[in-house]
Design a protein around this motif. Sequence first.
Motif, PDB file in Angstrom:
ATOM      1  N   LYS A 103       6.599   5.261   4.207  1.00  0.00           N
ATOM      2  CA  LYS A 103       6.588   6.043   2.982  1.00  0.00           C
ATOM      3  C   LYS A 103       6.483   4.891   1.761  1.00  0.00           C
ATOM      4  N   THR A 104       5.804   4.109   1.854  1.00  0.00           N
ATOM      5  CA  THR A 104       5.546   2.809   0.785  1.00  0.00           C
ATOM      6  C   THR A 104       4.794   3.325  -0.525  1.00  0.00           C
ATOM      7  N   TRP A 105       5.021   2.465  -1.264  1.00  0.00           N
ATOM      8  CA  TRP A 105       4.497   2.636  -2.593  1.00  0.00           C
ATOM      9  C   TRP A 105       2.972   2.813  -2.435  1.00  0.00           C
ATOM     10  N   GLU A 106       2.372   2.025  -1.678  1.00  0.00           N
ATOM     11  CA  GLU A 106       0.896   2.151  -1.473  1.00  0.00           C
ATOM     12  C   GLU A 106       0.462   3.511  -0.993  1.00  0.00           C
ATOM     13  N   GLU A 107       1.150   4.093  -0.024  1.00  0.00           N
ATOM     14  CA  GLU A 107       0.896   5.565   0.636  1.00  0.00           C
ATOM     15  C   GLU A 107       0.650   6.237  -0.958  1.00  0.00           C
ATOM     16  N   TYR A 108       1.857   6.521  -1.403  1.00  0.00           N
ATOM     17  CA  TYR A 108       1.802   7.532  -2.454  1.00  0.00           C
ATOM     18  C   TYR A 108       0.923   7.273  -3.694  1.00  0.00           C
ATOM     19  N   VAL A 144       2.337   9.392  -7.947  1.00  0.00           N
ATOM     20  CA  VAL A 144       2.218   8.139  -8.396  1.00  0.00           C
ATOM     21  C   VAL A 144       3.580   7.857  -9.204  1.00  0.00           C
ATOM     22  N   LEU A 145       4.457   8.574  -9.856  1.00  0.00           N
ATOM     23  CA  LEU A 145       5.761   8.256 -10.157  1.00  0.00           C
ATOM     24  C   LEU A 145       6.643   7.769  -9.008  1.00  0.00           C
ATOM     25  N   THR A 146       6.559   8.529  -7.787  1.00  0.00           N
ATOM     26  CA  THR A 146       7.234   8.140  -6.650  1.00  0.00           C
ATOM     27  C   THR A 146       7.023   6.732  -6.212  1.00  0.00           C
ATOM     28  N   SER A 147       5.621   6.306  -6.277  1.00  0.00           N
ATOM     29  CA  SER A 147       5.167   5.027  -5.905  1.00  0.00           C
ATOM     30  C   SER A 147       5.694   3.988  -6.976  1.00  0.00           C
ATOM     31  N   ILE A 148       5.679   4.403  -8.229  1.00  0.00           N
ATOM     32  CA  ILE A 148       6.353   3.558  -9.312  1.00  0.00           C
ATOM     33  C   ILE A 148       7.845   3.410  -9.068  1.00  0.00           C
ATOM     34  N   GLU A 149       8.553   4.212  -8.716  1.00  0.00           N
ATOM     35  CA  GLU A 149       9.959   4.125  -8.323  1.00  0.00           C
ATOM     36  C   GLU A 149      10.175   3.098  -7.231  1.00  0.00           C
ATOM     37  N   LEU A 150       9.390   3.382  -6.240  1.00  0.00           N
ATOM     38  CA  LEU A 150       9.472   2.301  -5.080  1.00  0.00           C
ATOM     39  C   LEU A 150       9.130   1.019  -5.430  1.00  0.00           C
ATOM     40  N   GLU A 185      -5.228  -2.005   2.731  1.00  0.00           N
ATOM     41  CA  GLU A 185      -5.227  -1.766   4.158  1.00  0.00           C
ATOM     42  C   GLU A 185      -4.035  -1.427   4.754  1.00  0.00           C
ATOM     43  N   TYR A 186      -2.807  -1.307   3.807  1.00  0.00           N
ATOM     44  CA  TYR A 186      -1.563  -0.790   4.275  1.00  0.00           C
ATOM     45  C   TYR A 186      -1.418   0.604   4.484  1.00  0.00           C
ATOM     46  N   GLY A 187      -0.659   1.216   5.415  1.00  0.00           N
ATOM     47  CA  GLY A 187      -0.261   2.871   5.274  1.00  0.00           C
ATOM     48  C   GLY A 187      -1.608   3.512   6.089  1.00  0.00           C
ATOM     49  N   ILE A 188      -1.033   4.658   6.365  1.00  0.00           N
ATOM     50  CA  ILE A 188      -2.038   5.735   6.970  1.00  0.00           C
ATOM     51  C   ILE A 188      -2.934   6.268   5.714  1.00  0.00           C
ATOM     52  N   THR A 189      -2.734   6.312   4.545  1.00  0.00           N
ATOM     53  CA  THR A 189      -3.472   7.122   3.715  1.00  0.00           C
ATOM     54  C   THR A 189      -4.977   6.495   3.434  1.00  0.00           C
ATOM     55  N   TYR A 190      -5.229   5.536   3.821  1.00  0.00           N
ATOM     56  CA  TYR A 190      -6.521   4.663   3.628  1.00  0.00           C
ATOM     57  C   TYR A 190      -7.202   5.542   4.565  1.00  0.00           C
ATOM     58  N   ARG A 191      -6.781   6.071   5.724  1.00  0.00           N
ATOM     59  CA  ARG A 191      -7.814   6.807   6.635  1.00  0.00           C
ATOM     60  C   ARG A 191      -8.130   7.931   6.157  1.00  0.00           C
ATOM     61  N   TYR A 192      -7.362   8.531   5.165  1.00  0.00           N
ATOM     62  CA  TYR A 192      -7.804   9.826   4.675  1.00  0.00           C
ATOM     63  C   TYR A 192      -8.603   9.813   3.211  1.00  0.00           C
ATOM     64  N   ARG A 193      -9.319   8.634   3.171  1.00  0.00           N
ATOM     65  CA  ARG A 193     -10.028   8.422   1.999  1.00  0.00           C
ATOM     66  C   ARG A 193     -10.909   9.637   1.668  1.00  0.00           C
ATOM     67  N   GLY A 194     -11.412  10.161   2.377  1.00  0.00           N
ATOM     68  CA  GLY A 194     -12.352  11.479   1.945  1.00  0.00           C
ATOM     69  C   GLY A 194     -11.526  12.802   2.194  1.00  0.00           C
ATOM     70  N   LEU A 195     -10.443  12.681   2.442  1.00  0.00           N
ATOM     71  CA  LEU A 195      -9.896  14.099   2.493  1.00  0.00           C
ATOM     72  C   LEU A 195     -10.032  15.062   1.498  1.00  0.00           C
ATOM     73  N   CYS A 196      -9.736  14.617   0.415  1.00  0.00           N
ATOM     74  CA  CYS A 196      -9.895  15.498  -0.860  1.00  0.00           C
ATOM     75  C   CYS A 196     -11.350  15.994  -0.769  1.00  0.00           C
ATOM     76  N   ARG A 197     -12.394  15.228  -0.572  1.00  0.00           N
ATOM     77  CA  ARG A 197     -13.573  15.846  -0.680  1.00  0.00           C
ATOM     78  C   ARG A 197     -13.756  17.001   0.271  1.00  0.00           C
ATOM     79  N   LEU A 198     -13.188  16.947   1.602  1.00  0.00           N
ATOM     80  CA  LEU A 198     -13.316  18.004   2.359  1.00  0.00           C
ATOM     81  C   LEU A 198     -12.754  19.452   1.953  1.00  0.00           C
ATOM     82  N   TYR A 199     -12.076  19.176   0.946  1.00  0.00           N
ATOM     83  CA  TYR A 199     -11.360  20.546   0.418  1.00  0.00           C
ATOM     84  C   TYR A 199     -11.908  21.083  -0.953  1.00  0.00           C
ATOM     85  N   ALA A 200     -13.235  20.699  -1.197  1.00  0.00           N
ATOM     86  CA  ALA A 200     -13.839  21.404  -2.249  1.00  0.00           C
ATOM     87  C   ALA A 200     -13.674  22.881  -2.600  1.00  0.00           C
ATOM     88  N   ASN A 201     -13.649  23.600  -1.271  1.00  0.00           N
ATOM     89  CA  ASN A 201     -13.739  25.126  -1.493  1.00  0.00           C
ATOM     90  C   ASN A 201     -12.360  25.556  -1.048  1.00  0.00           C
TER      91      ASN A 201
END
Length: 109
Positions: free
Chosen positions: A39-44, A69-75, A3-19
């Motif tokens: 710029k939280t660990w959760e978002e990265y 994910v390495l940026t996330s781990i650093e945070l 539930e944290y960060g803006i990235t959850y709203r983009y859950r299907g973003l990658c699927r939109l880029y199939a082509n």
Amino acid sequence: YHEYGITYRYRGLCRLYANQSVDKVIGDLQKVLELSEKKTWEEYNEIAWLVYETKTENKQLLEKAEEWVLTSIELESTYHNNDTHANILYKLGRYAEAEKAASQAVALA
């Protein structure tokens, strides 16, 4: 933790880029992170996990996901981002590193 960060709203973003080109996908996902105020660990981690969930075999995209994910781990090193790292490493065929990251995730659980 999703539930944290803006990235959850983009859950299907990658699927939109199939082509779409990999460079466009990476660029757009990078913009999502740049637009984030916190710029939280959760978002990265979420962006890296989104790439993993697409089941892509594209090495360039998976390597970029590893950077995120390495940026996330650093945070903040958590079960979640170490698990994501393990999965991405496995997908890249780096099995010994994946096992080490999975062990780290279990230790943090």
